[in-house]
Design a protein around this motif. Sequence first.
Motif, PDB file in Angstrom:
ATOM      1  N   GLU B 108       0.898  -1.176   0.126  1.00 24.52           N
ATOM      2  CA  GLU B 108       0.045   0.080   0.013  1.00 24.52           C
ATOM      3  C   GLU B 108       0.872   1.183   0.023  1.00 24.52           C
ATOM      4  N   GLY B 109       2.095   1.246  -0.184  1.00 27.26           N
ATOM      5  CA  GLY B 109       3.028   2.382  -0.119  1.00 27.26           C
ATOM      6  C   GLY B 109       3.332   2.952  -1.413  1.00 27.26           C
ATOM      7  N   GLY B 114       2.596   7.531   0.943  1.00 29.38           N
ATOM      8  CA  GLY B 114       3.654   6.575   1.331  1.00 29.38           C
ATOM      9  C   GLY B 114       2.715   5.337   2.340  1.00 29.38           C
ATOM     10  N   SER B 115       1.418   5.542   2.305  1.00 31.31           N
ATOM     11  CA  SER B 115       0.800   4.290   2.971  1.00 31.31           C
ATOM     12  C   SER B 115      -0.716   4.271   2.492  1.00 31.31           C
ATOM     13  N   HIS B 116      -1.535   3.217   3.221  1.00 35.75           N
ATOM     14  CA  HIS B 116      -2.711   3.107   3.044  1.00 35.75           C
ATOM     15  C   HIS B 116      -3.488   3.925   3.468  1.00 35.75           C
ATOM     16  N   GLN B 144       1.943  10.350   8.044  1.00 35.52           N
ATOM     17  CA  GLN B 144       1.363   9.515   7.024  1.00 35.52           C
ATOM     18  C   GLN B 144      -0.111  10.021   6.829  1.00 35.52           C
ATOM     19  N   ASN B 273      -5.032  -0.510   9.013  1.00 34.09           N
ATOM     20  CA  ASN B 273      -4.546  -1.415   8.031  1.00 34.09           C
ATOM     21  C   ASN B 273      -5.181  -2.812   8.518  1.00 34.09           C
ATOM     22  N   SER B 390       4.985  -0.951   9.090  1.00 35.44           N
ATOM     23  CA  SER B 390       4.855  -2.405   8.368  1.00 35.44           C
ATOM     24  C   SER B 390       5.583  -3.226   8.760  1.00 35.44           C
ATOM     25  N   THR B 418       2.104  -1.777   4.918  1.00 32.52           N
ATOM     26  CA  THR B 418       1.136  -0.743   4.760  1.00 32.52           C
ATOM     27  C   THR B 418       1.901   0.571   4.085  1.00 32.52           C
ATOM     28  N   GLY B 419       3.213   0.582   4.311  1.00 36.19           N
ATOM     29  CA  GLY B 419       3.921   1.839   3.712  1.00 36.19           C
ATOM     30  C   GLY B 419       5.491   1.745   3.869  1.00 36.19           C
ATOM     31  N   THR B 420       5.929   3.179   3.066  1.00 38.26           N
ATOM     32  CA  THR B 420       7.495   3.049   2.831  1.00 38.26           C
ATOM     33  C   THR B 420       7.873   3.956   4.010  1.00 38.26           C
TER      34      THR B 420
END
Lengths: 457, 457
Positions: B108-109, B114-116, B144, B273, B390, B418-420
């Motif tokens: 999701e990132g 960068g995220s859901h 985020q 998430n 994540s 979920t993200g970076t």
Amino acid sequence: MSEQKIPYKIYLEESEMPTAWYNLRADMVNKPAPLLNGETLQPMTEDELSEVFCRELARQEMDDTTAYFPIPEKIRDFYKMYRPAPLVRAYCLEEKLQTPAKIYYKYEGGNTSGSHKLNSAIAQAYYAKEQGLTGVTTETGAGQWGTALSMACAYLGLDCKVYMVKVSYEQKPFRREVMRTYGASVTPSPSMDTAVGRKILAEHPGTGGSLGCAISEAVEVATNTPGYRYVLGSVLNQVMLHQSIIGLETKAALDKYNVKPDIIIGCAGGGSNLGGLIAPFMGEKLRGEADYQIIAVEPASCPSITRGVYAYDYCDTGAVCPLAKMYTLGSGFIPAATHAGGLRYHGMCPTLSQLYDDGLMEARSVQQTEVFEAAEYFARVEGILPAPESSHAIKVAIDEARKCIETGEEKTIVFGLTGTGYFDMFAYERFHDGKMTDYIPTEEELAAGRAKLPKVE
Amino acid sequence: MSEQKIPYKIYLEESEMPTAWYNLRADMVNKPAPLLNGETLQPMTEDELSEVFCRELARQEMDDTTAYFPIPEKIRDFYKMYRPAPLVRAYCLEEKLQTPAKIYYKYEGGNTSGSHKLNSAIAQAYYAKEQGLTGVTTETGAGQWGTALSMACAYLGLDCKVYMVKVSYEQKPFRREVMRTYGASVTPSPSMDTAVGRKILAEHPGTGGSLGCAISEAVEVATNTPGYRYVLGSVLNQVMLHQSIIGLETKAALDKYNVKPDIIIGCAGGGSNLGGLIAPFMGEKLRGEADYQIIAVEPASCPSITRGVYAYDYCDTGAVCPLAKMYTLGSGFIPAATHAGGLRYHGMCPTLSQLYDDGLMEARSVQQTEVFEAAEYFARVEGILPAPESSHAIKVAIDEARKCIETGEEKTIVFGLTGTGYFDMFAYERFHDGKMTDYIPTEEELAAGRAKLPKVE
């Protein structure tokens, strides 16, 4: 197929991904001029090049007749981790602009390195590994290339030494940390590791370094370390070859929907993205199968195509690399400290230089404040936060789309969105705070750069 | 379909994207307990909730019988800009681990936030716009959620005021700049803008703020500004509803290849998430159609599920929000300053809390250094640089895959990525430098948090 059927994002199936890179030079009548040995001024031999680069990469660098190079399976597997990159139909941008133009962009920023650089990094690391080497060295300025190479080396289990321009190393500590996460050793340049670094530090204590110096250090370390070679993220013809994956995917995606672009736009520093994006389209143009308007966009602060000369020059400031014939401002030209670090290079890839000289593409230069205006506009409408480099292409794409409003033409515009701006927020901050300035080199500055060009008959 | 046919990344076609969100509560026998008015201790009415939230969102918050909510077309169009998110088959991770397990992650990132979080941000902003409101307020910690909401508001032309925990505001100036790029106003909290902010500053000059304080400020501004409402990125049942898009896409992608997961793993802070990822799978489980092992992973430093109590509690430290029945450490519990800012919340979404209390899912807590070890390992093997949050799920997914090596079981593991971590490099730096420490609250600290729970019969 009807207009309505085109999705927001066109993804190729894994089975539709290109299995060979396309070597644009094979279709050029006027081939790019060969690299010259800086001492003898004779064309570099493959053996000479292989002292700096891996042998296969030296071979690719010199081959201007083979049209297709099969992509090794291991590289294709790596590509499958982050490719195909989507070709995005910019519906929201079109609606916001109220333009009859149809706008597409090839988005290469979705991988962790944040740019298209990974396409060549994995190829260069792969050939190094195949040759039995243990490590590679390189330089990085903005940090996208260094990050990409770190990722590729981590994947293949290869040592990676990055010389990062000291001022960037200090200003972008998070870029450095990404590289460390991938196991790379990152050294601020100039450093005490190398003879050239020590010499520069002695002459200029406290210098923030330059890309030219970092290249010289990386080359010195590569040639002095058994089992090492030097790799480079742009300018070279081999890089254009690997980056052709961008254009091949773009063309395959457009072909699926029977779309023919009218205009293709790419930002241009050393030419790695532009050369890759346009490759198959330029190939059609060279073979007389189609015509496209191709536009290179460069910063007005470092206008190698629009204001440079087509001549043999050093690829690096330290003059340790071979000479290349290219559009150049002179290897002694120091561009202003703008925020599009990836475009601050004095020359342009020999392949693209020849194509430009032959009138097969055009070039425009833009100012950084108007580039950031376009970047912010684009981010808000299309969601993606673009890198300053990529935003040069966005600026001209929007200009062209606005022209279509006036003329009523429904042109199809394709541009390359090379990367994301997550590590460029200092630049965005300056823009938001109204502190960003523009730079245009004076005629005197350009003349000074030209004056130091090597004398090659 | 044979194993070999599964690509590295499964992308749904645009036409295969979900057109309705799934409301897990509709299939629950034991419904989540209602929100209570903090003063009367009576269940909140829709009218009361609508003073803080948009009316449609208040309605969604309370509806525990409607199974599917059609996704409005405008939101689906926005989703098409960055969705479907790929379901990635982690071939490289499997090979590196030499595990017989089959590992998938829903990534999701890939969007700029960068995220859901964007999945619910656009929904909440949309309903605010539809109601004729002019702006929304919110708080953000790690950033985020604030970034996601800024993007959604920019798309819809809605004002966005973000109260950012002061210490984050100062430590993450680039997060702030991304929000500014999207036109949001970002204020460090506590601020002099609000009565609660001024009160806190008077009592605690120089405080770095907290999420609880930022929520209180955002709610105060929303309720005092005509045409504004407050929005929240997690914890609420409406957020789980919107985030069901994650699980619905995941299930659709797996169904295309006839894959049934054995284990589903998600990190859990407020539950946005995890609740979204597991929604359709938990629905099958509730309806007796299938069984899955579902694992919530939380930080050992903030163990609301594994060491909290199931009780009514305030959603915010300032106690201005309604009471929710949830697994909680007490709204007065101050988690240690770990690097997974998105998981530093004292409670867990009421829906997930009820499911956990009913024995329908399990929970584990992990330490941050082992989480960063897993994060770096994953980054090098799979390419993607994960967010600290994540990486909690990554850690447990790797643990489960390693168990399969011992048992020889070919389990199919799905986890939420979920993200970076682009804005978390300070944390990675501490990890690289060996300066990262672990925190486990003592029994006394937990008892102190519990002691301040409100008395609700």
